[in-house]
Design a protein around this motif. Structure first.
Motif, PDB file in Angstrom:
ATOM      1  N   ASP A 102       5.154  -4.960  13.616  1.00  0.00           N
ATOM      2  CA  ASP A 102       3.961  -4.644  14.400  1.00  0.00           C
ATOM      3  C   ASP A 102       4.134  -3.359  15.203  1.00  0.00           C
ATOM      4  OD1 ASP A 102       5.907  -6.052  15.845  1.00  0.00           O
ATOM      5  OD2 ASP A 102       4.451  -6.896  17.238  1.00  0.00           O
ATOM      6  N   LEU A 103       5.336  -3.157  15.737  1.00  0.00           N
ATOM      7  CA  LEU A 103       5.616  -1.916  16.456  1.00  0.00           C
ATOM      8  C   LEU A 103       5.512  -0.716  15.525  1.00  0.00           C
ATOM      9  CD1 LEU A 103       8.724  -3.065  18.542  1.00  0.00           C
ATOM     10  CD2 LEU A 103       6.390  -2.735  19.389  1.00  0.00           C
ATOM     11  N   ALA A 147       0.860  -9.198  12.795  1.00  0.00           N
ATOM     12  CA  ALA A 147       1.252 -10.239  13.739  1.00  0.00           C
ATOM     13  C   ALA A 147       2.593  -9.912  14.383  1.00  0.00           C
ATOM     14  CB  ALA A 147       1.346 -11.587  13.036  1.00  0.00           C
ATOM     15  N   HIS A 148       2.807 -10.500  15.562  1.00  0.00           N
ATOM     16  CA  HIS A 148       4.109 -10.443  16.234  1.00  0.00           C
ATOM     17  C   HIS A 148       4.906 -11.652  15.760  1.00  0.00           C
ATOM     18  CE1 HIS A 148       7.270 -10.131  19.061  1.00  0.00           C
ATOM     19  NE2 HIS A 148       6.790 -10.975  19.960  1.00  0.00           N
ATOM     20  N   HIS A 149       5.925 -11.413  14.941  1.00  0.00           N
ATOM     21  CA  HIS A 149       6.684 -12.510  14.329  1.00  0.00           C
ATOM     22  C   HIS A 149       7.899 -12.861  15.194  1.00  0.00           C
ATOM     23  CE1 HIS A 149       4.408 -12.597  10.595  1.00  0.00           C
ATOM     24  NE2 HIS A 149       4.416 -11.279  10.604  1.00  0.00           N
ATOM     25  N   ASN A 150       7.691 -13.753  16.147  1.00  0.00           N
ATOM     26  CA  ASN A 150       8.830 -14.195  16.953  1.00  0.00           C
ATOM     27  C   ASN A 150       8.577 -15.585  17.530  1.00  0.00           C
ATOM     28  OD1 ASN A 150      11.470 -13.569  17.721  1.00  0.00           O
ATOM     29  ND2 ASN A 150      10.842 -12.983  19.779  1.00  0.00           N
ATOM     30  N   SER A 193       1.127  -7.367   6.698  1.00  0.00           N
ATOM     31  CA  SER A 193       2.192  -6.615   7.381  1.00  0.00           C
ATOM     32  C   SER A 193       3.556  -7.280   7.334  1.00  0.00           C
ATOM     33  CB  SER A 193       1.823  -6.407   8.857  1.00  0.00           C
ATOM     34  OG  SER A 193       1.816  -7.648   9.556  1.00  0.00           O
ATOM     35  N   TRP A 194       3.625  -8.554   6.919  1.00  0.00           N
ATOM     36  CA  TRP A 194       4.905  -9.247   7.024  1.00  0.00           C
ATOM     37  C   TRP A 194       5.932  -8.600   6.088  1.00  0.00           C
ATOM     38  CZ3 TRP A 194       6.602 -14.542   4.805  1.00  0.00           C
ATOM     39  CH2 TRP A 194       7.711 -15.014   5.529  1.00  0.00           C
ATOM     40  N   ASN A 195       7.024  -8.113   6.686  1.00  0.00           N
ATOM     41  CA  ASN A 195       8.092  -7.454   5.922  1.00  0.00           C
ATOM     42  C   ASN A 195       7.552  -6.318   5.056  1.00  0.00           C
ATOM     43  OD1 ASN A 195      10.251  -9.115   6.828  1.00  0.00           O
ATOM     44  ND2 ASN A 195       9.572 -10.723   5.429  1.00  0.00           N
ATOM     45  N   THR A 196       6.582  -5.586   5.588  1.00  0.00           N
ATOM     46  CA  THR A 196       5.972  -4.495   4.826  1.00  0.00           C
ATOM     47  C   THR A 196       6.239  -3.142   5.468  1.00  0.00           C
ATOM     48  OG1 THR A 196       4.213  -5.899   3.952  1.00  0.00           O
ATOM     49  CG2 THR A 196       3.791  -3.540   3.989  1.00  0.00           C
TER      50      THR A 196
END
Length: 329
Positions: A70-71, A56-59, A26-29
């Motif tokens: 993620d949202l 994942a929640h990237h923060n 999901s990263w940057n997808t």
């Protein structure tokens, strides 16, 4: 070519669940798609059995990006009409702010952003420096007991740290990490194929391959505009330079470089799932062609791509996060 068969499944480690051999990262997808396109992609992927989503929640730490991928995923799943029992969710527990930000806080926030009350598995993230591994194992076990998820693994830990975590968990009657999510590709093999991890795989650890395209470079996007993963060993320019050879090998097998990259990872005896990101149905179908390549030429792939192993003698097999270079003679 449109893919029509269902994707096979493998067990995620000796004691883990069965999972599809291909999963979507999901990263940057998801933030690179229109919402309707994302929902259509999820429906198609789940229909084909590609129903594992790494979200994942990237923060946190170096990933303090305030990302919304993620949202977007959560909204797209609801728009797609996919029931929670019809897909597998793999989340992350970050160690950058741990234990100041507890795992319980992290998982509750992460899942609420997606819009669900449970994951199926989680990955304890990478770290630099010292870590209280006993506390990590104990805190993860509490979340398992509380029903947040059932299976867990680690992301780019050293084999020694992971072995300690597994042995401590088993000695204390807690759920041990069942798999390792490792950077693994045509170019980066020293850690997943090295002796230290090899002994863990022999003991029943599963492998979840990630960053298999090197941020898109091994799929032909030689200068990615988006943020991509770390570059252990400083070999990214060499990977770019190796792409024409990847094209030549793939063409010899009647495949694309992306299909070659995926099929290669699936030849690892411990590989349960290969994660990759896509931004549309056509790209998903192209990547699924890796399964035909694997079926037709699986035994031939490793000898054919031997010259594409770039981090050989650059990254130590026992390295943590793959950042330690070997001693030079």
């Amino acid at each position: 070519m449109e893919f029509s068969a269902r994707v096979p499944r493998r067990r995620l480690g000796a004691d883990g669940p069965e999972v599809p051999i291909l999963g979507l990262g999901s990263w940057n997808t998801w933030d690179r798609m229109e919402s309707g396109d994302a929902a259509a992609l999820i429906r198609r992927a789940v229909g084909l059995g590609v129903n594992l989503f790494d979200v994942a929640h990237h923060n946190f730490g170096p990933h303090a990006e305030n990302a919304v991928t993620d949202l977007i995923f959560g909204r797209a799943v609801r728009e797609a009409g996919v029931a929670r029992e019809d897909y597998l969710l793999c989340g992350k527990l970050w160690l950058w702010d741990y234990p100041a930000t507890s795992f319980a806080e992290q998982i509750e926030l992460s899942l609420s952003r997606i819009g669900t009350d449970r994951a199926d598995s989680v990955v304890a993230g990478d770290f630099l420096g010292e870590l209280d591994i006993r506390s990590v194992v104990t805190d993860v076990a509490e979340l398992v007991r509380a029903g947040w998820f059932t299976t867990w693994g680690v992301n780019n830990w050293s084999a020694a740290d992971l072995r300690f975590a597994r042995e401590f968990a088993l000695a204390e009657g807690m759920v041990p990490p069942a798999f390792a999510q490792l950077k693994y590709s045509l170019a980066r093999r020293s850690v997943p194929e090295g002796g230290p991890y090899g002994r863990l795989f022999d003991d029943g650890l599963g492998l979840q391959a990630s960053d298999v395209f090197e941020g898109g470079i091994l799929a032909g996007k030689l200068r990615p505009e988006r943020k991509i993963g770390a570059d252990p060993g400083g070999i990214r320019d060499r990977i770019r330079a190796s792409y024409p050879e990847a094209e030549r090998v793939a063409e010899r097998f009647g495949a694309t470089p992306a299909q070659l990259a995926i099929a290669f990872c699936l030849t690892h005896p411990a590989a349960a799932t290969v994660l990759f990101g896509v931004s549309g149905g056509r790209q998903l179908d192209d990547n699924l062609g890796a399964l035909d390549l694997l079926a037709r030429h699986g035994d031939e792939l490793r000898p054919a791509v031997e010259g594409l192993w770039i981090d050989r003698d650059v990254v130590r097999p026992d390295a943590s996060w793959g950042t330690d270079a070997p001693e030079r003679g």
